[in-house]
Design an enzyme around this catalytic site. Sequence first.
Site, short mmCIF file in Angstrom:
data_model
loop_
_atom_site.label_atom_id
_atom_site.label_comp_id
_atom_site.label_asym_id
_atom_site.label_seq_id
_atom_site.Cartn_x
_atom_site.Cartn_y
_atom_site.Cartn_z
N GLU A 1 -0.51 -9.37 -0.58
CA GLU A 1 -1.91 -9.70 -0.28
C GLU A 1 -2.77 -9.72 -1.54
O GLU A 1 -3.64 -10.58 -1.69
CB GLU A 1 -2.46 -8.70 0.75
CG GLU A 1 -1.84 -8.93 2.14
CD GLU A 1 -2.09 -7.80 3.12
OE1 GLU A 1 -1.94 -6.62 2.73
OE2 GLU A 1 -2.46 -8.09 4.28
N ALA B 1 0.87 -1.18 0.00
CA ALA B 1 0.00 0.00 0.00
C ALA B 1 0.90 1.23 0.00
O ALA B 1 2.06 1.16 0.44
CB ALA B 1 -0.88 -0.02 1.24
N GLY C 1 0.67 -5.07 0.99
CA GLY C 1 -0.57 -5.16 0.21
C GLY C 1 -0.36 -5.80 -1.15
O GLY C 1 -1.28 -6.39 -1.71
N GLU D 1 5.03 -5.11 7.00
CA GLU D 1 4.28 -4.07 7.73
C GLU D 1 4.82 -3.81 9.12
O GLU D 1 4.80 -2.68 9.62
CB GLU D 1 2.79 -4.47 7.83
CG GLU D 1 2.00 -4.36 6.54
CD GLU D 1 2.05 -5.61 5.68
OE1 GLU D 1 2.93 -6.47 5.90
OE2 GLU D 1 1.20 -5.73 4.78
C1 HXC Z 1 5.05 4.41 -1.27
C2 HXC Z 1 6.93 3.45 -2.16
C3 HXC Z 1 6.59 2.22 -1.61
C4 HXC Z 1 5.37 2.12 -0.88
C5 HXC Z 1 8.45 1.99 -2.66
N1 HXC Z 1 8.09 3.28 -2.79
N2 HXC Z 1 7.54 1.32 -1.95
N3 HXC Z 1 6.17 4.54 -1.98
N4 HXC Z 1 4.65 3.24 -0.74
N5 HXC Z 1 4.93 0.97 -0.37
C6 HXC Z 1 8.81 4.34 -3.48
C7 HXC Z 1 10.01 4.82 -2.70
O1 HXC Z 1 9.62 5.74 -1.71
C8 HXC Z 1 10.82 5.45 -3.80
O2 HXC Z 1 10.26 6.71 -4.10
C9 HXC Z 1 10.57 4.55 -4.99
O3 HXC Z 1 9.36 3.86 -4.70
C10 HXC Z 1 11.66 3.54 -5.22
O4 HXC Z 1 11.84 2.84 -4.01
P1 HXC Z 1 13.29 2.64 -3.33
O5 HXC Z 1 13.04 2.35 -1.90
O6 HXC Z 1 14.19 3.76 -3.66
O7 HXC Z 1 13.79 1.34 -4.10
P2 HXC Z 1 14.74 0.18 -3.57
O8 HXC Z 1 15.87 0.74 -2.79
O9 HXC Z 1 15.05 -0.66 -4.77
O10 HXC Z 1 13.83 -0.64 -2.55
C11 HXC Z 1 12.69 -1.30 -3.00
C12 HXC Z 1 11.82 -1.77 -1.80
C13 HXC Z 1 11.56 -0.55 -0.88
C14 HXC Z 1 12.56 -2.86 -1.03
C15 HXC Z 1 10.53 -2.32 -2.37
O11 HXC Z 1 11.06 0.52 -1.68
C16 HXC Z 1 10.58 -0.82 0.21
O12 HXC Z 1 10.95 -1.40 1.23
N6 HXC Z 1 9.34 -0.36 0.04
C17 HXC Z 1 8.33 -0.46 1.08
C18 HXC Z 1 7.85 -1.85 1.22
C19 HXC Z 1 6.78 -1.95 2.30
O13 HXC Z 1 7.07 -1.65 3.47
N7 HXC Z 1 5.58 -2.38 1.94
C20 HXC Z 1 4.49 -2.50 2.86
C21 HXC Z 1 3.70 -1.21 2.83
S1 HXC Z 1 2.45 -1.21 4.04
P3 HXC Z 1 11.17 8.06 -4.10
O14 HXC Z 1 10.17 9.13 -4.37
O15 HXC Z 1 11.85 8.12 -2.79
O16 HXC Z 1 12.12 7.83 -5.23
C22 HXC Z 1 1.23 -2.15 3.41
C23 HXC Z 1 0.07 -2.29 4.33
C24 HXC Z 1 -1.03 -2.99 3.70
O17 HXC Z 1 1.28 -2.65 2.33
C25 HXC Z 1 -2.25 -2.81 4.46
C26 HXC Z 1 -3.44 -3.25 3.72
C27 HXC Z 1 -3.43 -2.97 2.32
#
Ligand code: HXC
Length: 259
Positions: free
Chosen positions: A112, A65, A109, A132
């Site tokens: 999921e 998400a 998400g 998460e």
């Molecule tokens: C918003 C995101 C994002 C996310 C990545 N980006 N994931 N933006 N929400 N979930 C954005 C980053 O901020 C960044 O934007 C760009 O995408 C590239 O990501 P990087 O981190 O620079 O890439 P990398 O170093 O290759 O790492 C990739 C990654 C990492 C491992 C996927 O981005 C990451 O850990 N993302 C978050 C994963 C996460 O925690 N997901 C769960 C979310 S909570 P900028 O603008 O900085 O370039 C969730 C809750 C669900 O899903 C609840 C119900 C639906």
Amino acid sequence: MAYNTILVETQKEIGIIRLNRPDAMNALNTEMVKEMGQALDKFEDNKKIKAIVLTGNERAFAAGADIKEMQDKTYMEAYLEDFITKGWEHISKIRKPIVAAVSGYALGGGCEVAMMCDVILADETAMFGQPEITLGIIPGAGGTQRLTRIVGKYKAMDMILTGRMMDAKEAHHVGLVSRIVVNKASLVEQAIKTARKIGRMSLPTILMAKECINQAYEMSLSAGIRYERRMFQSTFATRDQKEGMKAFVEKRRPTFKNQ
Ligand code: HXC
């Protein structure tokens, strides 16, 4: 219909949805989830479409998400708008089969959403996870429930409590992935091929099979078997059952009419 966050196309009887926010790793924001729901509904209503492929890009199926969108949300907002329920649950209500093609990250998400699909194909770069906990939240679109039913308590605990990722090999090993596609370039091609194979079957029978399998996660074994038995018996009311068995006896391929 023009979409901002997804790309939609049809290839004969197959509907294809590509998540398309490459700059944000396909993070699922409200607009994307809404558009995905709209596209799925259109395919569901389109009599020509027999199966659906859902995919992302090479770097990410979806990295969860959209954290930036939800970071300032208050509890009251989350509760009153029933945060994430509407659009997200919609995906799991689609009756036609959905094949997920996962390359790169399928996190939070994103994982999921993949688990709401019916077949998951992954290439060797695929990484699955429910990170998460690292953000101070827990999975909210079925992660604690679907992942646990798929991979069991101890893998689910390991994934969800530590937030670590599983690579494609491990995910395949524990049953989270149907098949690994070795050639990355052909992942979507293979997903379409799989969808096409499903699409050649009788649509009502496919819907019944999908419904029965999903009931296995909802019911006791005896109730599930009774449910399956009634569905099985009802397949004898279809023309496609007559055609399928006649074709076997006549040593030819069946031509199902979806009736
Ligand atoms: C918003 C995101 C994002 C996310 C990545 N980006 N994931 N933006 N929400 N979930 C954005 C980053 O901020 C960044 O934007 C760009 O995408 C590239 O990501 P990087 O981190 O620079 O890439 P990398 O170093 O290759 O790492 C990739 C990654 C990492 C491992 C996927 O981005 C990451 O850990 N993302 C978050 C994963 C996460 O925690 N997901 C769960 C979310 S909570 P900028 O603008 O900085 O370039 C969730 C809750 C669900 O899903 C609840 C119900 C639906």
